[in-house]
Design a protein around this motif. Structure first.
Motif, PDB file in Angstrom:
ATOM      1  N   ASP A  44       0.857  -1.183   0.000  1.00  0.00           N
ATOM      2  CA  ASP A  44       0.000   0.000   0.000  1.00  0.00           C
ATOM      3  C   ASP A  44       0.892   1.232   0.000  1.00  0.00           C
ATOM      4  OD1 ASP A  44      -1.953   2.007   0.456  1.00  0.00           O
ATOM      5  OD2 ASP A  44      -3.224   0.542   1.457  1.00  0.00           O
ATOM      6  N   ILE A  45       0.487   2.235  -0.751  1.00  0.00           N
ATOM      7  CA  ILE A  45       1.311   3.438  -0.867  1.00  0.00           C
ATOM      8  C   ILE A  45       1.543   4.090   0.485  1.00  0.00           C
ATOM      9  CG2 ILE A  45      -0.690   4.884  -1.408  1.00  0.00           C
ATOM     10  CD1 ILE A  45       2.987   5.274  -2.569  1.00  0.00           C
ATOM     11  N   SER A  46       0.627   3.893   1.418  1.00  0.00           N
ATOM     12  CA  SER A  46       0.802   4.457   2.756  1.00  0.00           C
ATOM     13  C   SER A  46       2.001   3.834   3.465  1.00  0.00           C
ATOM     14  CB  SER A  46      -0.461   4.249   3.598  1.00  0.00           C
ATOM     15  OG  SER A  46      -0.763   2.871   3.730  1.00  0.00           O
ATOM     16  N   GLN A  47       2.425   2.640   3.009  1.00  0.00           N
ATOM     17  CA  GLN A  47       3.610   1.993   3.570  1.00  0.00           C
ATOM     18  C   GLN A  47       4.879   2.423   2.844  1.00  0.00           C
ATOM     19  OE1 GLN A  47       1.566  -2.014   3.059  1.00  0.00           O
ATOM     20  NE2 GLN A  47       2.700  -2.392   4.928  1.00  0.00           N
ATOM     21  N   LYS A  52       0.320   9.755   4.954  1.00  0.00           N
ATOM     22  CA  LYS A  52      -0.846   8.913   5.193  1.00  0.00           C
ATOM     23  C   LYS A  52      -2.078   9.459   4.470  1.00  0.00           C
ATOM     24  CE  LYS A  52       1.583   6.311   7.909  1.00  0.00           C
ATOM     25  NZ  LYS A  52       1.997   4.960   7.466  1.00  0.00           N
ATOM     26  N   LYS A  53      -1.847  10.424   3.599  1.00  0.00           N
ATOM     27  CA  LYS A  53      -2.954  11.075   2.900  1.00  0.00           C
ATOM     28  C   LYS A  53      -3.580  10.155   1.861  1.00  0.00           C
ATOM     29  CE  LYS A  53      -3.997  15.312   0.305  1.00  0.00           C
ATOM     30  NZ  LYS A  53      -3.419  16.556  -0.278  1.00  0.00           N
ATOM     31  N   GLN A  55      -4.120   6.117   0.253  1.00  0.00           N
ATOM     32  CA  GLN A  55      -4.032   4.690   0.507  1.00  0.00           C
ATOM     33  C   GLN A  55      -4.840   3.915  -0.524  1.00  0.00           C
ATOM     34  OE1 GLN A  55      -5.574   3.817   4.413  1.00  0.00           O
ATOM     35  NE2 GLN A  55      -7.694   3.894   3.727  1.00  0.00           N
ATOM     36  N   LEU A  56      -4.462   2.664  -0.728  1.00  0.00           N
ATOM     37  CA  LEU A  56      -5.145   1.790  -1.671  1.00  0.00           C
ATOM     38  C   LEU A  56      -6.220   0.953  -0.991  1.00  0.00           C
ATOM     39  CD1 LEU A  56      -1.959   0.543  -3.552  1.00  0.00           C
ATOM     40  CD2 LEU A  56      -3.629   2.173  -4.411  1.00  0.00           C
ATOM     41  N   LYS A  57      -6.009   0.619   0.263  1.00  0.00           N
ATOM     42  CA  LYS A  57      -6.943  -0.220   1.010  1.00  0.00           C
ATOM     43  C   LYS A  57      -8.351   0.359   0.969  1.00  0.00           C
ATOM     44  CE  LYS A  57      -7.668  -3.708   3.916  1.00  0.00           C
ATOM     45  NZ  LYS A  57      -7.494  -5.127   3.509  1.00  0.00           N
ATOM     46  N   HIS A  59     -10.210   0.868  -1.531  1.00  0.00           N
ATOM     47  CA  HIS A  59     -10.487   1.647  -2.729  1.00  0.00           C
ATOM     48  C   HIS A  59     -10.334   0.764  -3.969  1.00  0.00           C
ATOM     49  CE1 HIS A  59      -9.654   4.960   0.062  1.00  0.00           C
ATOM     50  NE2 HIS A  59     -10.300   5.744  -0.773  1.00  0.00           N
ATOM     51  N   SER A  61      -8.629   1.269  -7.344  1.00  0.00           N
ATOM     52  CA  SER A  61      -7.641   2.255  -7.789  1.00  0.00           C
ATOM     53  C   SER A  61      -7.056   1.898  -9.150  1.00  0.00           C
ATOM     54  CB  SER A  61      -6.489   2.352  -6.777  1.00  0.00           C
ATOM     55  OG  SER A  61      -6.970   2.578  -5.472  1.00  0.00           O
ATOM     56  N   VAL A 162      -5.932  -4.573  -1.970  1.00  0.00           N
ATOM     57  CA  VAL A 162      -4.590  -4.225  -2.452  1.00  0.00           C
ATOM     58  C   VAL A 162      -3.951  -5.391  -3.206  1.00  0.00           C
ATOM     59  CG1 VAL A 162      -2.510  -2.927  -1.859  1.00  0.00           C
ATOM     60  CG2 VAL A 162      -4.453  -2.844  -0.325  1.00  0.00           C
TER      61      VAL A 162
END
Length: 222
Positions: A44-47, A52-53, A55-57, A59, A61, A162
């Motif tokens: 996930d991009i948040s990782q 944290k703006k 995220q894929l979870k 969604h 995408s 994801v």
């Protein structure tokens, strides 16, 4: 034609034919084929990115890589906007994430203005990332076509869990489809758009089944 035969035809058209159609449609829904997972457990991009703006979870995408030269994929993004984004703008949890090198902020702002001239941009997300962040994220796709200057001519479809979705037998040739060609209007319109629809229907069917099971449990007192 006798009156008896006429009555039989009318009876068939009024009652039996609609029943057959219903059974065919019901069977099609029950045997609905899910869109294949081609790579599991994408990062996930948040990782990969400290922000944290995004995220894929949870969604649905579409992910693009603009890299060091934003203009290389400019026409492809305009295609994506017209053929796919506008069709799903009102769908819940839909988004397009476009990754670019941090030093290309000025070019990205110009691109956003061009795309946004006749488009509601609320679900377009442009993400500035470092070379390392982009490479780590992309490597989790397990796609053997490398990025070129951190860019790709493909758009990638990622589900709510994801996972990377695509096709296992693309065009009947036995090859996997990991990404959709941004420069092919036919592929965006005929494959990516259809596959997003399939993914949404998959979640809708799962939601209906979940509610049906809940209702059945209530009936038996569970």
């Amino acid at each position: 034609m006798t009156n008896r035969n006429k009555k039989r035809i009318v009876l068939f058209l009024l009652f039996i034919f609609p029943l057959i159609c219903f059974l065919i449609l019901s069977t099609g829904e029950n045997n609905f084929t899910k869109l294949p997972v081609v790579s599991e457990n994408i990062i996930d991009i948040s990782q990969a990115n400290n922000s944290k703006k995004f995220q894929l979870k949870e969604h649905i995408s579409i992910v693009c890589f603009l890299g060091d030269n934003v203009n290389i994929n400019k026409s492809g993004l305009l295609n994506l906007n017209e053929k796919v984004y506008k069709k799903f703008l009102d769908y819940k949890k839909f988004q397009i994430l476009a990754f670019y090198s941090k030093r290309n902020e000025q070019e990205v702002q110009k691109l956003k203005k061009e795309i946004g001239a006749f488009t509601d941009m609320q679900k377009w997300k442009f993400i500035a990332a470092s070379k390392e962040e982009i490479e780590v994220f992309y490597s989790s796709f397990s796609f053997d076509e490398p990025l070129v200057n951190l860019s790709s001519s493909k758009a990638f479809l990622i589900d709510k869990n994801v996972n990377l979705r695509g096709r296992l037998n693309d065009d009947g040739k036995g090859g996997k489809l990991y990404g959709y060609n941004l420069n092919s209007v036919a592929e965006l319109n005929g494959k990516l758009k259809d596959d997003v629809k399939v993914l949404y229907y998959e979640y809708y069917a799962a939601f209906k089944e979940k509610n049906k099971n809940k209702a059945n449990r209530k009936e038996v007192g569970l």
